[in-house]
Enzyme design. Structure first.
Site, PDB file in Angstrom:
ATOM      1  N   ALA A 219      -0.667 -14.589  42.854  1.00 26.36           N
ATOM      2  CA  ALA A 219      -0.101 -14.929  41.538  1.00 26.36           C
ATOM      3  C   ALA A 219       1.427 -14.809  41.520  1.00 26.36           C
ATOM      4  O   ALA A 219       1.969 -13.926  42.183  1.00 26.36           O
ATOM      5  CB  ALA A 219      -0.703 -13.999  40.489  1.00 26.36           C
ATOM      6  N   PRO A 220       2.105 -15.700  40.801  1.00 30.30           N
ATOM      7  CA  PRO A 220       1.578 -16.796  39.972  1.00 30.30           C
ATOM      8  C   PRO A 220       1.199 -18.059  40.753  1.00 30.30           C
ATOM      9  O   PRO A 220       0.739 -19.020  40.166  1.00 30.30           O
ATOM     10  CB  PRO A 220       2.735 -17.085  39.019  1.00 30.30           C
ATOM     11  N   GLY A 221       1.443 -18.085  42.076  1.00 34.05           N
ATOM     12  CA  GLY A 221       0.888 -19.207  42.840  1.00 34.05           C
ATOM     13  C   GLY A 221       1.858 -20.013  43.684  1.00 34.05           C
ATOM     14  O   GLY A 221       1.505 -21.089  44.160  1.00 34.05           O
ATOM     15  N   GLY A 222       3.057 -19.497  43.914  1.00 30.80           N
ATOM     16  CA  GLY A 222       4.049 -20.260  44.698  1.00 30.80           C
ATOM     17  C   GLY A 222       3.561 -20.591  46.108  1.00 30.80           C
ATOM     18  O   GLY A 222       3.690 -21.726  46.573  1.00 30.80           O
ATOM     19  N   ASP A 238      -5.985 -12.612  43.610  1.00 35.68           N
ATOM     20  CA  ASP A 238      -5.040 -11.799  42.822  1.00 35.68           C
ATOM     21  C   ASP A 238      -5.682 -11.477  41.488  1.00 35.68           C
ATOM     22  O   ASP A 238      -6.360 -12.327  40.914  1.00 35.68           O
ATOM     23  CB  ASP A 238      -3.724 -12.572  42.574  1.00 35.68           C
ATOM     24  N   ASP A 258      -9.586  -7.484  44.942  1.00 39.27           N
ATOM     25  CA  ASP A 258      -8.609  -6.722  45.728  1.00 39.27           C
ATOM     26  C   ASP A 258      -8.376  -7.407  47.084  1.00 39.27           C
ATOM     27  O   ASP A 258      -9.308  -7.547  47.881  1.00 39.27           O
ATOM     28  CB  ASP A 258      -9.153  -5.296  45.918  1.00 39.27           C
ATOM     29  N   ASP A 274       1.349 -11.974  50.503  1.00 42.43           N
ATOM     30  CA  ASP A 274       2.632 -11.560  49.910  1.00 42.43           C
ATOM     31  C   ASP A 274       2.410 -10.363  48.986  1.00 42.43           C
ATOM     32  O   ASP A 274       3.106 -10.192  47.994  1.00 42.43           O
ATOM     33  CB  ASP A 274       3.198 -12.768  49.121  1.00 42.43           C
ATOM     34  N   LYS A 303       7.262  -5.564  53.158  1.00 43.91           N
ATOM     35  CA  LYS A 303       8.342  -5.084  52.286  1.00 43.91           C
ATOM     36  C   LYS A 303       8.892  -3.815  52.932  1.00 43.91           C
ATOM     37  O   LYS A 303       8.133  -2.861  53.173  1.00 43.91           O
ATOM     38  CB  LYS A 303       7.817  -4.770  50.880  1.00 43.91           C
TER      39      LYS A 303
HETATM   40  C1  LIG Z   1       5.324 -10.944  45.083  1.00 46.51           C
HETATM   41  S1  LIG Z   1       3.911 -11.317  44.157  1.00 46.51           S
HETATM   42  C2  LIG Z   1       3.288 -12.726  44.977  1.00 46.51           C
HETATM   43  C3  LIG Z   1       4.026 -13.990  44.645  1.00 46.51           C
HETATM   44  C4  LIG Z   1       3.320 -15.186  45.221  1.00 46.51           C
HETATM   45  N1  LIG Z   1       3.366 -15.187  46.682  1.00 46.51           N
HETATM   46  C5  LIG Z   1       3.941 -16.485  44.746  1.00 46.51           C
HETATM   47  O1  LIG Z   1       4.429 -17.252  45.563  1.00 46.51           O
HETATM   48  O2  LIG Z   1       3.905 -16.765  43.541  1.00 46.51           O
HETATM   49  C6  LIG Z   1       2.798 -10.076  44.664  1.00 46.51           C
HETATM   50  C7  LIG Z   1       1.401 -10.240  44.101  1.00 46.51           C
HETATM   51  O3  LIG Z   1       0.538  -9.375  44.825  1.00 46.51           O
HETATM   52  C8  LIG Z   1      -0.485  -8.980  43.966  1.00 46.51           C
HETATM   53  N2  LIG Z   1      -1.160  -7.817  44.534  1.00 46.51           N
HETATM   54  C9  LIG Z   1      -0.645  -6.596  44.802  1.00 46.51           C
HETATM   55  N3  LIG Z   1      -1.614  -5.818  45.313  1.00 46.51           N
HETATM   56  C10 LIG Z   1      -2.741  -6.562  45.376  1.00 46.51           C
HETATM   57  C11 LIG Z   1      -4.061  -6.329  45.816  1.00 46.51           C
HETATM   58  N4  LIG Z   1      -4.424  -5.132  46.301  1.00 46.51           N
HETATM   59  N5  LIG Z   1      -4.946  -7.329  45.728  1.00 46.51           N
HETATM   60  C12 LIG Z   1      -4.604  -8.553  45.248  1.00 46.51           C
HETATM   61  N6  LIG Z   1      -3.357  -8.832  44.820  1.00 46.51           N
HETATM   62  C13 LIG Z   1      -2.441  -7.853  44.885  1.00 46.51           C
HETATM   63  C14 LIG Z   1       0.232  -8.729  42.634  1.00 46.51           C
HETATM   64  O4  LIG Z   1      -0.684  -8.819  41.542  1.00 46.51           O
HETATM   65  C15 LIG Z   1       1.282  -9.837  42.615  1.00 46.51           C
HETATM   66  O5  LIG Z   1       0.829 -10.938  41.870  1.00 46.51           O
END
Ligand SMILES: C[S@@+](CC[C@H](N)C(=O)[O-])C[C@H]1O[C@@H](n2cnc3c(N)ncnc32)[C@H](O)[C@@H]1O
Length: 350
Positions: A219-222, A238, A258, A274, A303
């Site tokens: 999320a949000p989906g890039g 997500d 998860d 990500d 990170k």
């Molecule tokens: C940096 S954002 C991702 C942005 C995404 N790559 C984009 O292009 O829009 C990180 C995402 O990781 C998700 N996240 C973190 N821990 C997670 C988990 N254990 N399971 C699923 N999603 C997770 C968060 O909800 C967040 O939406």
């Protein structure tokens, strides 16, 4: 002071990491020398006696924190603003012929104001170099590039890069434009990763319509959006919401679960990740995916912590390679669109 060595550009603030990387890799390659780095400058000099040998020992593609690698010819620390051309011509006497000229400045707070000087000076220097026979009369992309890098109005580094062993972009920065439909700026990270970590042939072979992928932390989906634009079908994992338009493509399934626990029902071509999490935890999960054969190719972000970032990078990459327990092609890089993170490509080698 030795004037031989390498000049490498990096993200401002990551000079200590690049210096540590160069120092460690040079030592492993039995190359003597030392790094000079100042935080925030956007570059590191690794001084040594034989820059060409050091450059051969440290291929640009293997460096994580270097955006560009330039073999130093020399530096001019007291240029007269009334004539900066003559000393550069003098320095280059006997250095061979170059195919293109790049007049640059570090990508830093101090370096960016030098962009205007770099542009206008390039216009003055280019014809002078051509007249002296130092630069090809027409740009030749296969011949060595000449770099003049201003770190102040009166101080420039001069060096060369080999097209096959350096970044093709000025300052080592691929300029990508944000697409109006992209759900997030993060899309640029995956676009850059595909551009930088794969060569054109690999991009064509490894990204084909109707391949299957998972996007962990989507999320949000890039990233999902980038994959669908290559025609891939994506399971986006997500708990957060995805942009509705993505679901309209018919290529995206959204699972609110998860990303550390989800297992694909059958093997996928790609997995991208990500998730913002501790890098060790991500590295371990990515290793599990590769070991179990849940995907053939993966791109994931680590990170980095605030401190000891080079040590953490090394530790995570070692842990990943060890736990994956199979031969992999691994490429890692701090991309231009990465902030406090690095991006890794892992591919199962058959
Ligand atoms: C940096 S954002 C991702 C942005 C995404 N790559 C984009 O292009 O829009 C990180 C995402 O990781 C998700 N996240 C973190 N821990 C997670 C988990 N254990 N399971 C699923 N999603 C997770 C968060 O909800 C967040 O939406």
């Amino acid at each position: 002071m030795s004037t031989g060595g390498l000049l490498c550009y990096c993200r401002a603030g990551f000079e200590p990491e690049l210096a540590a990387e160069l120092t460690e890799r040079a030592a492993l390659a039995l190359q003597a020398g030392y790094a000079r780095a100042e935080r925030g400058t956007g570059y590191v000099v690794f001084a040594c006696d034989d820059g060409a040998a050091l450059s051969r020992a440290l291929p640009w593609h293997d460096l994580i924190f270097a955006r560009q690698k330039i073999e130093l010819i020399g530096q001019l620390p007291a240029l007269d603003p009334r004539d900066r051309v003559t000393p550069i011509l003098g320095l280059l006497a006997g250095s061979g012929r170059f195919g293109t000229l790049l007049v640059e400045h570090p990508d830093s707070d101090d370096g960016k104001p030098l962009a205007g000087l770099a542009r206008s000076f390039g216009n003055a220097l280019r014809p002078a170099l051509r007249k002296a026979g130092i630069l090809s009369s027409r740009d030749d992309e296969r011949a060595p590039r000449l770099h003049v890098c201003f770190i102040a109005g009166d101080h420039a580094f001069v060096g060369r890069s080999q097209p096959a062993d350096s970044s093709p972009w000025p300052l080592g920065i691929p300029r990508l434009r944000m697409h109006a439909d992209a759900p997030s700026r993060s899309a640029l990270k995956l676009e850059e990763a595909l551009l930088v970590l794969l060569d054109p042939r690999e991009r064509e072979q490894l990204l084909q319509p109707n391949m299957r992928a998972a996007d962990l932390g989507a999320a949000p989906g890039g990233w999902t959006w980038v994959l669908t634009r290559h025609g891939l079908n994506v399971t986006a994992i997500d708990n957060g919401p995805l942009r509705a338009e993505l679901l309209d493509t018919g290529r995206v399934e959204h699972l609110r679960t998860d990303g550390f626990a989800w297992v694909p029902p059958r093997a996928l071509d790609w997995m991208v990740c990500d998730m913002v999490e501790q890098p060790r935890r991500v590295a371990e999960r990515m290793a599990t995916w590769m070991r179990e054969g849940w995907c053939r190719h993966a791109i994931f972000n680590l990170k980095l912590p605030m401190k000891k970032r080079w040590q953490e990078t090394r530790m995570c990459l070692d842990l990943f390679a060890e736990q994956a327990q199979r031969p992999l092609t691994v490429r890692a890089r701090q991309l231009f669109h990465d902030r406090e993170e690095i991006t890794i490509l892992a591919s199962a080698t058959r």
